[in-house]
Design a protein around this motif. Sequence first.
Motif, short mmCIF file in Angstrom:
data_model
loop_
_atom_site.label_atom_id
_atom_site.label_comp_id
_atom_site.label_asym_id
_atom_site.label_seq_id
_atom_site.Cartn_x
_atom_site.Cartn_y
_atom_site.Cartn_z
N PRO A 95 0.80 -1.23 0.00
CA PRO A 95 0.00 0.00 0.00
C PRO A 95 0.83 1.28 0.00
CG PRO A 95 -0.82 -1.57 1.64
CD PRO A 95 0.52 -2.06 1.20
N MET A 96 2.12 1.15 0.26
CA MET A 96 2.98 2.34 0.28
C MET A 96 3.39 2.79 -1.12
SD MET A 96 5.50 1.58 3.49
CE MET A 96 4.86 1.17 5.12
N ILE A 97 3.28 1.89 -2.09
CA ILE A 97 3.68 2.24 -3.46
C ILE A 97 2.87 3.42 -4.01
CG2 ILE A 97 3.82 1.42 -5.85
CD1 ILE A 97 5.97 0.21 -4.18
N PRO A 98 1.53 3.39 -3.93
CA PRO A 98 0.77 4.55 -4.43
C PRO A 98 1.14 5.85 -3.71
CG PRO A 98 -0.70 2.69 -4.06
CD PRO A 98 0.63 2.32 -3.46
N ILE A 99 1.43 5.75 -2.41
CA ILE A 99 1.82 6.94 -1.66
C ILE A 99 3.15 7.48 -2.18
CG2 ILE A 99 2.42 7.85 0.62
CD1 ILE A 99 -0.54 7.14 0.28
N ALA A 100 4.09 6.58 -2.42
CA ALA A 100 5.40 7.01 -2.95
C ALA A 100 5.24 7.68 -4.31
CB ALA A 100 6.34 5.81 -3.04
N ILE A 101 4.39 7.11 -5.16
CA ILE A 101 4.16 7.70 -6.48
C ILE A 101 3.48 9.06 -6.33
CG2 ILE A 101 2.95 7.43 -8.69
CD1 ILE A 101 3.27 4.40 -8.36
N THR A 102 2.55 9.15 -5.37
CA THR A 102 1.88 10.43 -5.11
C THR A 102 2.89 11.52 -4.75
OG1 THR A 102 -0.11 9.29 -4.31
CG2 THR A 102 0.17 11.58 -3.66
N LEU A 103 3.89 11.15 -3.96
CA LEU A 103 4.90 12.12 -3.52
C LEU A 103 5.74 12.66 -4.67
CD1 LEU A 103 6.09 10.39 -0.22
CD2 LEU A 103 4.65 12.42 -0.43
N ILE A 104 5.74 11.96 -5.79
CA ILE A 104 6.46 12.46 -6.96
C ILE A 104 5.84 13.77 -7.43
CG2 ILE A 104 7.04 12.00 -9.38
CD1 ILE A 104 7.01 8.99 -8.64
N PHE A 105 4.51 13.87 -7.28
CA PHE A 105 3.79 15.05 -7.76
C PHE A 105 3.54 16.08 -6.67
CE2 PHE A 105 2.37 11.30 -10.17
CZ PHE A 105 2.87 11.65 -11.42
N SER A 106 3.33 15.60 -5.46
CA SER A 106 2.99 16.53 -4.38
C SER A 106 3.34 15.92 -3.02
CB SER A 106 1.49 16.86 -4.42
OG SER A 106 1.11 17.60 -3.29
N ARG A 107 3.82 16.78 -2.12
CA ARG A 107 4.15 16.33 -0.77
C ARG A 107 3.06 16.71 0.23
NH1 ARG A 107 9.34 14.67 -0.48
NH2 ARG A 107 9.38 14.88 1.79
N MET A 108 1.90 17.14 -0.29
CA MET A 108 0.84 17.61 0.60
C MET A 108 0.34 16.52 1.55
SD MET A 108 -2.59 17.83 -1.81
CE MET A 108 -1.87 18.95 -2.99
N ILE A 109 0.46 15.26 1.12
CA ILE A 109 -0.01 14.18 1.98
C ILE A 109 0.84 14.06 3.25
CG2 ILE A 109 1.37 12.31 0.97
CD1 ILE A 109 -1.19 10.57 1.21
N LEU A 110 2.07 14.56 3.18
CA LEU A 110 2.94 14.54 4.35
C LEU A 110 2.86 15.83 5.16
CD1 LEU A 110 6.19 12.92 2.89
CD2 LEU A 110 4.33 11.81 4.13
N THR A 111 2.13 16.81 4.64
CA THR A 111 2.02 18.09 5.34
C THR A 111 0.59 18.36 5.80
OG1 THR A 111 1.81 19.18 3.18
CG2 THR A 111 4.01 19.10 4.15
N THR A 112 -0.30 18.55 4.84
CA THR A 112 -1.68 18.94 5.20
C THR A 112 -2.67 17.78 5.20
OG1 THR A 112 -2.14 19.51 2.89
CG2 THR A 112 -1.33 21.27 4.34
N HIS A 113 -2.25 16.62 4.70
CA HIS A 113 -3.17 15.49 4.59
C HIS A 113 -2.65 14.25 5.33
CE1 HIS A 113 -4.45 18.12 1.36
NE2 HIS A 113 -5.54 17.40 1.18
N LYS A 114 -2.01 14.46 6.46
CA LYS A 114 -1.40 13.34 7.18
C LYS A 114 -2.43 12.29 7.64
CE LYS A 114 2.65 15.81 8.91
NZ LYS A 114 3.37 16.31 10.11
N LEU A 115 -3.65 12.74 7.90
CA LEU A 115 -4.68 11.81 8.38
C LEU A 115 -4.98 10.72 7.35
CD1 LEU A 115 -7.22 14.21 10.14
CD2 LEU A 115 -5.60 12.63 11.22
N LEU A 116 -4.68 11.01 6.09
CA LEU A 116 -4.92 10.02 5.03
C LEU A 116 -4.00 8.81 5.18
CD1 LEU A 116 -5.33 12.37 1.92
CD2 LEU A 116 -7.14 11.18 3.18
N LEU A 117 -2.96 8.96 5.99
CA LEU A 117 -2.01 7.87 6.17
C LEU A 117 -2.39 6.92 7.31
CD1 LEU A 117 1.32 9.89 5.77
CD2 LEU A 117 0.20 8.44 4.06
N ILE A 118 -3.46 7.26 8.03
CA ILE A 118 -3.86 6.43 9.18
C ILE A 118 -4.17 5.00 8.74
CG2 ILE A 118 -5.69 6.05 10.88
CD1 ILE A 118 -5.84 9.06 11.27
N SER A 119 -4.87 4.86 7.63
CA SER A 119 -5.23 3.52 7.16
C SER A 119 -3.98 2.69 6.84
CB SER A 119 -6.13 3.60 5.93
OG SER A 119 -5.47 4.27 4.86
#
Length: 202
Positions: free
Chosen positions: A77-101
Motif C-alpha cells: 500500500p505504500m507504493i501509491p503513496i510514494a508515487i503520489t509524492l512524486i507530484f505533491s508532498r501535501m499528503i505529508l504536510t496537510t493530509h497526514k490523516l490520510l495515512l492512518i489507514s
Amino acid sequence: MYIATYIIDIAALIYLMGLLYSNAALNTSRKKPFLIAIILTIVIILSEAGTVLTNNGSLNLRGINIVCNVLGFILTPMIPIAITLIFSRMILTTHKLLLISTFINIVATALSPIFGFIFYVDANNQYIRGDYFFVFIIVYIINLLILVIITLEVGKTNNYPIIGKLVGLSIFTIIGTSIQIVYPFTYSSWHCVTLSLLLYFF
C-alpha cells in the motif's frame, strides 16, 4: 516462469534507477520519491518471489515465507503513496490523516503471523488469506484513490498538459494490481507497477 519475469522487472527498475541518477533535469524532490517507489517495488518483487518459492515447500522455509508475506503486505500500500509524492508532498504536510489507514495495515500485518488477521501460514507452510484480508484491500484502494485524486488536483493547479496521461497511468496501475487481488496466483501486479513507473518517468 514467474522467476524470469521477476528478474526482468527488477532489471528494468534498476535501469530506471540509473536513468534517475543521470537525469539532471529532474529535481531532488521528485527523484527521492521516485527512488523510494523503485526500491519498495524491488523489495516487494523479491518478497513475492520468496513466497512463490517457499509456499507449500519445506517446513524449514515457513519462517521465510512468513517474513516475505509480512514485507509484501506492509509495503504494497505504500507504493501509491510514494508515487503520489512524486507530484505533491501535501499528503505529508496537510493530509497526514490520510495515512492512518496505512498504519492500521502495518499493525494488522505485523500481527498476522500470530493472529492471522491479513494472512496466515499454517504448520504445513501453506499460505491462507486471513479473516481481515479485506483491511489490506481497503487500505490499498484508499491509497490508489489518493494517488488519482492528488494527481488530478496537482494537474489542475499547475495546468499540466499531460494530466490525462497521468490519470490514465493511475487507472492502469489500479486495474493491473486489482487482477492479482481477485486472482491471487496471477502475479500481475508488479509487472504493471514496473511498467507504470517507467511510463511515469518518460
